[in-house]
Structure formats: C-alpha cells, structure tokens
Motif scaffolding. Structure first.
Motif, mmCIF file in Angstrom:
data_model
loop_
_atom_site.group_PDB
_atom_site.id
_atom_site.type_symbol
_atom_site.label_atom_id
_atom_site.label_comp_id
_atom_site.label_asym_id
_atom_site.label_seq_id
_atom_site.Cartn_x
_atom_site.Cartn_y
_atom_site.Cartn_z
ATOM 1 N N SER A 184 17.786 -46.122 109.426
ATOM 2 C CA SER A 184 16.706 -46.304 110.397
ATOM 3 C C SER A 184 15.488 -46.806 109.632
ATOM 4 C CB SER A 184 16.372 -44.984 111.104
ATOM 5 O OG SER A 184 17.491 -44.458 111.783
ATOM 6 N N ILE A 185 14.756 -47.754 110.223
ATOM 7 C CA ILE A 185 13.646 -48.397 109.515
ATOM 8 C C ILE A 185 12.417 -48.448 110.417
ATOM 9 C CG2 ILE A 185 12.926 -50.433 108.197
ATOM 10 C CD1 ILE A 185 15.991 -51.224 108.349
ATOM 11 N N LYS B 249 20.628 -36.491 113.559
ATOM 12 C CA LYS B 249 21.271 -36.284 114.859
ATOM 13 C C LYS B 249 21.949 -37.555 115.364
ATOM 14 C CE LYS B 249 17.654 -32.980 116.156
ATOM 15 N NZ LYS B 249 16.513 -32.731 117.091
ATOM 16 N N ILE B 250 21.307 -38.700 115.141
ATOM 17 C CA ILE B 250 21.865 -39.948 115.688
ATOM 18 C C ILE B 250 22.924 -40.558 114.778
ATOM 19 C CG2 ILE B 250 19.830 -40.490 117.066
ATOM 20 C CD1 ILE B 250 18.866 -42.331 114.869
ATOM 21 N N LEU C 184 13.916 -37.317 124.902
ATOM 22 C CA LEU C 184 14.363 -37.349 123.511
ATOM 23 C C LEU C 184 15.887 -37.257 123.422
ATOM 24 C CD1 LEU C 184 11.640 -35.052 121.901
ATOM 25 C CD2 LEU C 184 11.927 -37.508 121.507
ATOM 26 N N VAL C 185 16.453 -36.389 124.229
ATOM 27 C CA VAL C 185 17.913 -36.253 124.251
ATOM 28 C C VAL C 185 18.556 -37.547 124.752
ATOM 29 C CG1 VAL C 185 19.851 -35.060 125.361
ATOM 30 C CG2 VAL C 185 17.892 -33.746 124.510
ATOM 31 N N ALA C 186 17.947 -38.159 125.786
ATOM 32 C CA ALA C 186 18.490 -39.400 126.342
ATOM 33 C C ALA C 186 18.429 -40.539 125.326
ATOM 34 C CB ALA C 186 17.722 -39.775 127.609
ATOM 35 N N ILE C 187 17.327 -40.621 124.575
ATOM 36 C CA ILE C 187 17.200 -41.661 123.548
ATOM 37 C C ILE C 187 18.303 -41.514 122.509
ATOM 38 C CG2 ILE C 187 15.776 -42.475 121.629
ATOM 39 C CD1 ILE C 187 13.322 -41.763 123.354
ATOM 40 N N ASN C 188 18.498 -40.301 122.028
ATOM 41 C CA ASN C 188 19.526 -40.065 121.019
ATOM 42 C C ASN C 188 20.914 -40.414 121.544
ATOM 43 O OD1 ASN C 188 17.497 -39.209 119.387
ATOM 44 N ND2 ASN C 188 18.164 -37.086 119.213
ATOM 45 N N ALA C 189 21.154 -40.097 122.823
ATOM 46 C CA ALA C 189 22.460 -40.401 123.416
ATOM 47 C C ALA C 189 22.690 -41.901 123.489
ATOM 48 C CB ALA C 189 22.551 -39.773 124.809
ATOM 49 N N ALA D 82 25.703 -46.492 121.251
ATOM 50 C CA ALA D 82 25.700 -47.870 120.759
ATOM 51 C C ALA D 82 26.224 -47.974 119.337
ATOM 52 C CB ALA D 82 24.283 -48.443 120.836
ATOM 53 N N ALA D 83 26.104 -46.904 118.568
ATOM 54 C CA ALA D 83 26.623 -46.827 117.193
ATOM 55 C C ALA D 83 26.172 -47.992 116.312
ATOM 56 C CB ALA D 83 28.140 -46.719 117.197
ATOM 57 N N PRO D 84 24.860 -48.231 116.181
ATOM 58 C CA PRO D 84 24.407 -49.326 115.307
ATOM 59 C C PRO D 84 24.536 -48.972 113.830
ATOM 60 C CG PRO D 84 22.521 -48.086 116.102
ATOM 61 C CD PRO D 84 23.738 -47.502 116.798
ATOM 62 N N HIS D 85 24.591 -50.007 113.009
ATOM 63 C CA HIS D 85 24.478 -49.814 111.564
ATOM 64 C C HIS D 85 23.005 -49.708 111.156
ATOM 65 C CE1 HIS D 85 28.477 -51.850 111.819
ATOM 66 N NE2 HIS D 85 28.774 -51.036 110.825
ATOM 67 N N LEU D 86 22.152 -50.470 111.865
ATOM 68 C CA LEU D 86 20.725 -50.527 111.561
ATOM 69 C C LEU D 86 19.925 -50.233 112.823
ATOM 70 C CD1 LEU D 86 20.658 -53.858 109.493
ATOM 71 C CD2 LEU D 86 20.711 -51.532 108.573
#
Length: 255
Positions: free
Chosen positions: A187-188, A181-182, A147-152, A157-161
């Motif tokens: 998020s969709i 957190k992210i 979970l921590v790795a996914i958030n990192a 990547a800093a997406p808008h969507l």
C-alpha cells in the motif's frame, strides 16, 4: 540505508530503485507492507505526533517526496540521491504493473479523481489492470461500517498494489491500521496524485518541479486550502533543518 532528517529516517534511494523494490515485493512476497512519501509538511507533523512517527518507523520504504528534503539532506552532509515524487512513483508503478500483469486499486482522492486517473493511465498503458477505485465519503474514518466495507472491497479485488490518496496524515493512519487486514502486498500513500494525474488539479511545469518551486505553483492554484501549509510551514521546516545543522556543527567541533 536511511538518513536522519529532523528526526525522520528516510531511505537513500532513487525513483527507479524504489519502483524495483516495490514491484519485487509485490511479485515475490505476500507479506503486506506500506510505503510513505514524506514532504516538508510531513516532517512538521512528525515532530509532535508520536503515532505518526510510529507509522513511519514501521514503513517498508520512506521516500523523499519533496525537493526541499533533498536540499536539506545536502546541507546536512547526508545527501539523498534525488526526489522520489509520489505522483511520479504512482505513474511509474502503473507503467510497470501493466508490463508485469500486476493488479492495482485506487483508494481516495476527490470524487471522480481516481476514476479519471485510472482511465487516463489505461489509455497510456492498455494492459494496466485496475481492479477497483473508490472515493470514501467525508468522515469515513470514524464510520465503522464504512471502514469494514472499504476493506471488503479491497480484499475482494485482491490487488498487488494499493494507491491511497487520502492526504496526510489520514492516509498513513488508515494504511497502518488496515494494511494487515486487507493483505495487499504493498500500500502506498500518494496524497493528491489522483487529482494531478487526472488533470483535475494542474501540475507545476517541469522546471518548477526540478527547482523546488512546485509548492509555489500549488499555492497559487489553491491559495485558500494551502496558504497555511506553505506560508507558515516552510519557515518552520527551514528552522528545523538549521537547528539540526547547528547541532551537528557544534558536535563536530567538540568531538
């Protein structure tokens, strides 16, 4: 404005209006939000899951993914303007993201589904900036390191969507617990859209989509996985709608 459908508040907006609201927020507002796309199955899950209901109540948008929800709203005299299908929303947002230079990230789906969907969409829209795709391993939701790795990955990547294809209610749980957190503007939750867009799972013909028979096509395509959802779930949904209609009718007569 939201209508009440079997205890679930749903926004009365069209696909184009949903796209505009999401894109405008992504462009102009850094405050993280999330969008949910209910179908009849979600309505059933929401009847007995208070945490799922809390997630829905705090969503930026709640858009009707299924034609049966539109039909039910018409029966109840609170007509939704139309279906806002999650796969159509995904594709349309990627089209606009390419035009406006927005970064997108695809999380979830079956192995390779997000990658294939991203490649196909980039072929259609060469300016689409896909800054990442990731398919978490089975059981990731109980693995704190994962979970921590996914958030990192997503923060880097800093997406808008962020499109989340983990299935319901897992994708909604994950978004609710992590969207702050992210820090992604929007998020969709879009269920199996990566598989549909990539062609890993066939999508129903347009006439079946428009006539509310997409569920039947999906049942024929994946009977072992989906029989319980549709064969048992559809009658339950019909009963919930009828019960609300009956309650409304009796209330109108006594008022």
């Amino acid at each position: 404005m939201r209508i009440n459908l079997c205890g679930v508040k749903i926004d009365r907006i069209t696909l184009d209006e949903a796209v505009d609201l999401i894109v405008n927020h992504a462009v102009l507002n850094n405050e993280p939000e999330y969008v949910v796309t209910p179908n009849a199955q979600h309505i059933l899950l929401l009847q007995d899951d208070s945490h799922f209901s809390e997630i829905y109540a705090n969503a930026f948008l709640v858009v009707a993914d299924g034609v049966p929800l539109v039909w039910a709203s018409q029966l109840l005299g609170k007509s939704l303007p139309g279906r806002v299908n999650g796969t159509d929303l995904f594709e349309q947002l990627c089209k606009v993201a390419a035009e406006k230079g927005l970064r997108v990230f695809l999380l979830g789906g079956r192995p390779q589904a997000a990658e294939h969907a991203a490649k196909l969409l980039q072929q259609r829209h060469p300016d689409l900036n896909v800054v990442g795709t990731y398919c978490p391993p089975y059981g990731f939701e109980t693995d704190q390191e994962e979970l921590v790795a996914i958030n990192a990955k997503i923060r880097a990547a800093a997406p808008h969507l962020l499109f989340v294809g983990l299935g319901a209610p897992k994708q909604e749980y994950w978004m609710y617990h992590n969207y702050q957190k992210i820090g992604v503007p929007i998020s969709i939750g879009i269920g199996g859209s990566f598989e549909l867009v990539s062609g890993l799972v066939p999508r129903a013909p347009i006439w079946m989509q428009k006539t509310g028979l997409e569920w039947f096509f999906r049942l024929l395509a994946e009977p072992r996985r989906l029989w319980k959802r549709y064969i048992l779930g559809n009658p339950h949904f019909v009963w919930l709608v009828f019960r609300q209609w009956l309650s409304q009718s009796l209330s109108e007569k006594t008022s």
